[in-house]
Design an enzyme around this catalytic site. Structure first.
Site, PDB file in Angstrom:
ATOM      1  N   THR A 162       0.820  -1.209   0.000  1.00  0.00           N
ATOM      2  CA  THR A 162       0.000   0.000   0.000  1.00  0.00           C
ATOM      3  C   THR A 162       0.852   1.256   0.000  1.00  0.00           C
ATOM      4  O   THR A 162       0.624   2.189  -0.774  1.00  0.00           O
ATOM      5  CB  THR A 162      -0.933  -0.005   1.223  1.00  0.00           C
ATOM      6  N   CYS A 163       1.865   1.319   0.870  1.00  0.00           N
ATOM      7  CA  CYS A 163       2.650   2.538   1.041  1.00  0.00           C
ATOM      8  C   CYS A 163       3.238   3.030  -0.269  1.00  0.00           C
ATOM      9  O   CYS A 163       3.090   4.203  -0.632  1.00  0.00           O
ATOM     10  CB  CYS A 163       3.761   2.304   2.060  1.00  0.00           C
ATOM     11  N   CYS A 171       1.428   6.129   1.266  1.00  0.00           N
ATOM     12  CA  CYS A 171       2.325   7.201   1.708  1.00  0.00           C
ATOM     13  C   CYS A 171       3.078   7.886   0.570  1.00  0.00           C
ATOM     14  O   CYS A 171       3.138   9.120   0.512  1.00  0.00           O
ATOM     15  CB  CYS A 171       3.375   6.650   2.678  1.00  0.00           C
ATOM     16  N   LYS A 221       0.848   9.692  -2.150  1.00  0.00           N
ATOM     17  CA  LYS A 221       0.134  10.732  -1.398  1.00  0.00           C
ATOM     18  C   LYS A 221       1.042  11.904  -1.085  1.00  0.00           C
ATOM     19  O   LYS A 221       0.660  13.075  -1.218  1.00  0.00           O
ATOM     20  CB  LYS A 221      -0.436  10.111  -0.118  1.00  0.00           C
ATOM     21  N   TYR A 246      -7.629  10.506   9.053  1.00  0.00           N
ATOM     22  CA  TYR A 246      -6.513  11.253   8.470  1.00  0.00           C
ATOM     23  C   TYR A 246      -6.468  11.131   6.951  1.00  0.00           C
ATOM     24  O   TYR A 246      -6.091  12.081   6.254  1.00  0.00           O
ATOM     25  CB  TYR A 246      -5.190  10.865   9.113  1.00  0.00           C
ATOM     26  N   GLU A 255      -6.562  14.423   4.473  1.00  0.00           N
ATOM     27  CA  GLU A 255      -5.428  14.597   3.557  1.00  0.00           C
ATOM     28  C   GLU A 255      -5.911  14.760   2.116  1.00  0.00           C
ATOM     29  O   GLU A 255      -5.493  15.682   1.409  1.00  0.00           O
ATOM     30  CB  GLU A 255      -4.480  13.402   3.662  1.00  0.00           C
ATOM     31  N   ARG A 306     -19.676  12.082   9.674  1.00  0.00           N
ATOM     32  CA  ARG A 306     -20.855  11.643  10.415  1.00  0.00           C
ATOM     33  C   ARG A 306     -21.049  12.375  11.730  1.00  0.00           C
ATOM     34  O   ARG A 306     -22.153  12.452  12.258  1.00  0.00           O
ATOM     35  CB  ARG A 306     -20.756  10.134  10.716  1.00  0.00           C
ATOM     36  N   ARG A 362     -11.131  12.555  15.416  1.00  0.00           N
ATOM     37  CA  ARG A 362     -11.575  12.458  16.812  1.00  0.00           C
ATOM     38  C   ARG A 362     -10.608  11.687  17.705  1.00  0.00           C
ATOM     39  O   ARG A 362     -10.681  11.793  18.918  1.00  0.00           O
ATOM     40  CB  ARG A 362     -12.978  11.819  16.870  1.00  0.00           C
ATOM     41  N   ASP A 405      -0.792  -3.953   8.850  1.00  0.00           N
ATOM     42  CA  ASP A 405      -2.202  -3.566   8.825  1.00  0.00           C
ATOM     43  C   ASP A 405      -3.148  -4.738   9.021  1.00  0.00           C
ATOM     44  O   ASP A 405      -4.272  -4.557   9.490  1.00  0.00           O
ATOM     45  CB  ASP A 405      -2.526  -2.875   7.494  1.00  0.00           C
ATOM     46  N   LEU A 420      -1.559   1.471  12.118  1.00  0.00           N
ATOM     47  CA  LEU A 420      -1.447   1.209  10.686  1.00  0.00           C
ATOM     48  C   LEU A 420      -0.519   2.225  10.029  1.00  0.00           C
ATOM     49  O   LEU A 420      -0.945   3.123   9.310  1.00  0.00           O
ATOM     50  CB  LEU A 420      -2.836   1.259  10.039  1.00  0.00           C
ATOM     51  N   THR A 441       3.495   2.623   8.093  1.00  0.00           N
ATOM     52  CA  THR A 441       4.591   1.913   7.436  1.00  0.00           C
ATOM     53  C   THR A 441       5.805   1.692   8.345  1.00  0.00           C
ATOM     54  O   THR A 441       6.315   0.563   8.424  1.00  0.00           O
ATOM     55  CB  THR A 441       5.002   2.667   6.161  1.00  0.00           C
ATOM     56  N   ARG A 455      11.473  -6.256  11.171  1.00  0.00           N
ATOM     57  CA  ARG A 455      12.897  -6.409  11.480  1.00  0.00           C
ATOM     58  C   ARG A 455      13.102  -7.032  12.854  1.00  0.00           C
ATOM     59  O   ARG A 455      13.998  -7.873  13.027  1.00  0.00           O
ATOM     60  CB  ARG A 455      13.581  -5.046  11.396  1.00  0.00           C
ATOM     61  N   VAL A 477       2.482  11.762  11.581  1.00  0.00           N
ATOM     62  CA  VAL A 477       2.152  13.015  10.902  1.00  0.00           C
ATOM     63  C   VAL A 477       0.936  12.802  10.017  1.00  0.00           C
ATOM     64  O   VAL A 477       0.811  11.773   9.343  1.00  0.00           O
ATOM     65  CB  VAL A 477       3.339  13.508  10.052  1.00  0.00           C
ATOM     66  N   HIS A 480      16.621  30.310  16.529  1.00  0.00           N
ATOM     67  CA  HIS A 480      15.758  31.431  16.159  1.00  0.00           C
ATOM     68  C   HIS A 480      16.143  31.976  14.789  1.00  0.00           C
ATOM     69  O   HIS A 480      17.330  32.053  14.465  1.00  0.00           O
ATOM     70  CB  HIS A 480      15.910  32.552  17.204  1.00  0.00           C
ATOM     71  N   GLU A 506      11.469  26.345  17.910  1.00  0.00           N
ATOM     72  CA  GLU A 506      11.893  26.976  19.152  1.00  0.00           C
ATOM     73  C   GLU A 506      10.733  27.162  20.124  1.00  0.00           C
ATOM     74  O   GLU A 506      10.931  27.281  21.340  1.00  0.00           O
ATOM     75  CB  GLU A 506      12.562  28.320  18.880  1.00  0.00           C
TER      76      GLU A 506
END
Length: 473
Positions: A54-55, A60, A63, A193, A197, A214, A220, A326, A332, A334, A342, A365, A462, A467
Site C-alpha cells: 500500500t505505502c 504514503c 500521497k 486522516y 489529507e 458523520r 476524533r 495492517d 497502521l 509503514t 525487522r 504526521v 531562532h 523553538e
C-alpha cells in the site's frame, strides 16, 4: 516374444522448503525477509501485485507527492507578496504530475524487486493460500506447494466501501490515484486522516471540495486542538465541511449538456441532496486483507473484523505462524510494520529472544493542509492515565513568520502535555507549516523520557517554529 514389464513409478514432489516464507510484499514483509536473509535464512516473498504494498503504490509515497504538489499551489498565492511577478491564479495540469508520480512509483517497484534479488530472496508471483493439513507451515501458490519453518502473514489491508445504494458510483483512496484529471467538484466521505489529507490536496489544487463527516468533528482520535485548528483553516480557505451527516444513497444525475459526464448526487439520511459531484471518494476506514488465504483452514485466530490476533512478539496462536502490519489492525503505519518485521527477524534468526516492536509513543504526521504532527498521549488520554491533577498543559498559537509579509495568513498551534512532579512530557501535538519535519527529533527526546525542564534547558534556534517547544511557559 515376452513383453517386458515396466513397474509404475510414482514421483512425489516435495514442497520447496524455506526458513522463512512471507505472504505479502509490502513494507513489513519485505523488511522482515531482508533482515532474515542478512542472517543466512533462506527466504521467499509471495506477492500477487506490485511490490511495495500500500505505502509505495497507493499510500504514503504517491500521497506525499500529491501533498507536495498542493503545497506548491498554496504558495503560488504568496509569490507576489515576496516580490515575484507571478499571478496568484495559474493553470495546473494534473496529467503532468500524475505521469511523473506513476513513473516514480514504478521505479520504486523495480528497486524493491532488485533488493530482493540482491539479498538472494526468492520472489514468488501469485495468490497464496495455506494448505490444508500443513499445520500452517505449507502454502500453495497456483499448483506449487511451498513449506517453511516460519511463515509470516503481512498482507496489509484495503479501503472499506459502504453498502448503501449507489456506493458503486464512488471510488476509494486507491481510485484517487487512478484519476486522470482533477475533478471539478468532489466529495470526500470520512473523518480520519486519509479523508482530511485527500480533501486538503484536492481543494488546494482547485477542486470544489466537500468533506462529509458523520460527527460534529473530524480526527476524533487526535488531540482536539488539532482538529479545531484544521477546521478553522478549512473554513478560512473555503473547503466545505458537511458535518453530522449520514449518507443514505448516491445517485447518478443526468448530464447537463450533450457529451458532458454524469454527476453524482449524495442523499443524506435527512433527505438533503448534495449535488453536482464529479467524484465521491470514500475514506471511511480500512479492512484487513485476511480473507481468501486459508487462515480459517489452519485455525489462525482472528477478531470479529478479520484482524489476525497476535501477541507482543507477532506470534499467532499457531506455532511458527506470525503476522504484522495492517492485517493485525494496530498502528497502521509503514514504519511500524517495518520495525515489527525487522524485530521479528532478529528474534527468529539472530538469537535476540526479547526483540519486539515497541508500540508506545509512536510519532505520526497527518499530511493535511497545514500538516499535523503528534506524539504520545492526547490530553484526555493523559488525564485517564495520570489524573487531571497530575497534569500541566502548555499551549501556544501564533502565525508562522513565513506569513508575516503575506496576504495569506495561517496559524500554527502547539501543545505540550506534562505529567507528574517532574513534568515528564507525555504528549506533544503540533499543527502548522513545517511541523512534519520538526517532530522526529522531539520523538527521540520523548522516547528518552524528556521532561519540561529538559526542553527548557535546550537552546532555542531562532527564528524557527521548533523553538516554540523549548520556550513555552
Amino acid at each position: 516374444t515376452k513383453t517386458p514389464h515396466h513397474p509404475l513409478i510414482i514421483i512425489i514432489m516435495a514442497a520447496k522448503m524455506y526458513d522463512l516464507l512471507v505472504i505479502g510484499g509490502g513494507s513489513g514483509g519485505l523488511a522482515c525477509a531482508r533482515r532474515a536473509a542478512q542472517y543466512g535464512a533462506k527466504c521467499a516473498v509471495i506477492e500477487h501485485g506490485p511490490m511495495g504494498g500500500t505505502c509505495v503504490n497507493v499510500g504514503c509515497v504517491p500521497k506525499k507527492v500529491m501533498w507536495a504538489t498542493a503545497m506548491h499551489a498554496e504558495m503560488v498565492h504568496d509569490h507576489q507578496d515576496y516580490g515575484f511577478d507571478v499571478p496568484r491564479k495559474v493553470s495546473f495540469d494534473w496529467s503532468v504530475i500524475k505521469k511523473s508520480r506513476d513513473a516514480y512509483v514504478k521505479r520504486l517497484n523495480g528497486i524493491y524487486e532488485g533488493n530482493l534479488s540482491k539479498a538472494g530472496i526468492d520472489e514468488i508471483r501469485g495468490h497464496a493460500e495455506f494448505a490444508a493439513g500443513g499445520g500452517g507451515k505449507e502454502v500453495v501458490v497456483g499448483d506449487t506447494t511451498y513449506a517453511a519453518k516460519h511463515v509470516l502473514v503481512a498482507t496489509g489491508g484495503y479501503p472499506w466501501v459502504p453498502s448503501y445504494p449507489g456506493h458503486e458510483l464512488g471510488i476509494t483512496s486507491d481510485g484517487f490515484f487512478q484519476l486522470e484529471t482533477l475533478p471539478r467538484k468532489v466529495a470526500v466521505v470520512g473523518a480520519g486522516y486519509i479523508a482530511v489529507e485527500l480533501a486538503g490536496i484536492l481543494h488546494a489544487l482547485g477542486a470544489d471540495t466537500s468533506l462529509i463527516i458523520r460527527n460534529p468533528r473530524f480526527l476524533r482520535t487526535f488531540d482536539p486542538l488539532m482538529g479545531e485548528m484544521l477546521r478553522e483553516e478549512m473554513d478560512r480557505v473555503g473547503l466545505t465541511v458537511v458535518e453530522s451527516t449520514n449518507i443514505k444513497e448516491i445517485r447518478a444525475a443526468a448530464p447537463t449538456a450533450a457529451g458532458a459526464p454524469a454527476t453524482k448526487t449524495v442523499v443524506t439520511e435527512d433527505d438533503r441532496c448534495l449535488e453536482g459531484f464529479d467524484e465521491v471518494i470514500f475514506a471511511i476506514g480500512r479492512k484487513p486483507a485476511s480473507a481468501g488465504i486459508g487462515l480459517e483452514r489452519v485455525g489462525v485466530d482472528m477478531d470479529g473484523k478479520g484482524h489476525i490476533k497476535v501477541d507482543a512478539f507477532q506470534n499467532t496462536n499457531l506455532d511458527g505462524v506470525y503476522a504484522l502490519g495492517d492485517v493485525c489492525g494496530r498502528a497502521l503505519l509503514t514504519p511500524v510494520a517495518i520495525r515489527a518485521g525487522r524485530q521479528l527477524a532478529e528474534r527468529l534468526f539472530n538469537g535476540q529472544t526479547d526483540a519486539k516492536c515497541d508500540y508506545d509513543g509512536i510519532p505520526t504526521v497527518v499530511f493535511s493542509h497545514p500538516p499535523i504532527a503528534t506524539c504520545g498521549l492526547t490530553e484526555a488520554e493523559a488525564e485517564a492515565q495520570h489524573g487531571k491533577e497530575q497534569l500541566k498543559v502548555y499551549r501556544s498559537t501564533y502565525t508562522n513568520m513565513y506569513f508575516s509579509v503575506c496576504e495569506r495568513k495561517q496559524r500554527t498551534g502547539m501543545k505540550l502535555i506534562c505529567a507528574g512532579p517532574d513534568e515528564k512530557v507525555v504528549g506533544l501535538h503540533m499543527i502548522g507549516l513545517g511541523v512534519d519535519e520538526i517532530l522526529q527529533g522531539f520523538g527521540v527526546a520523548m522516547k528518552m523520557g524528556a521532561t519540561k525542564a529538559d526542553f527548557d534547558r535546550t537552546m532555542a534556534i531562532h527564528p524557527t517554529s521548533g523553538e516554540e517547544l523549548v520556550t513555552m511557559r
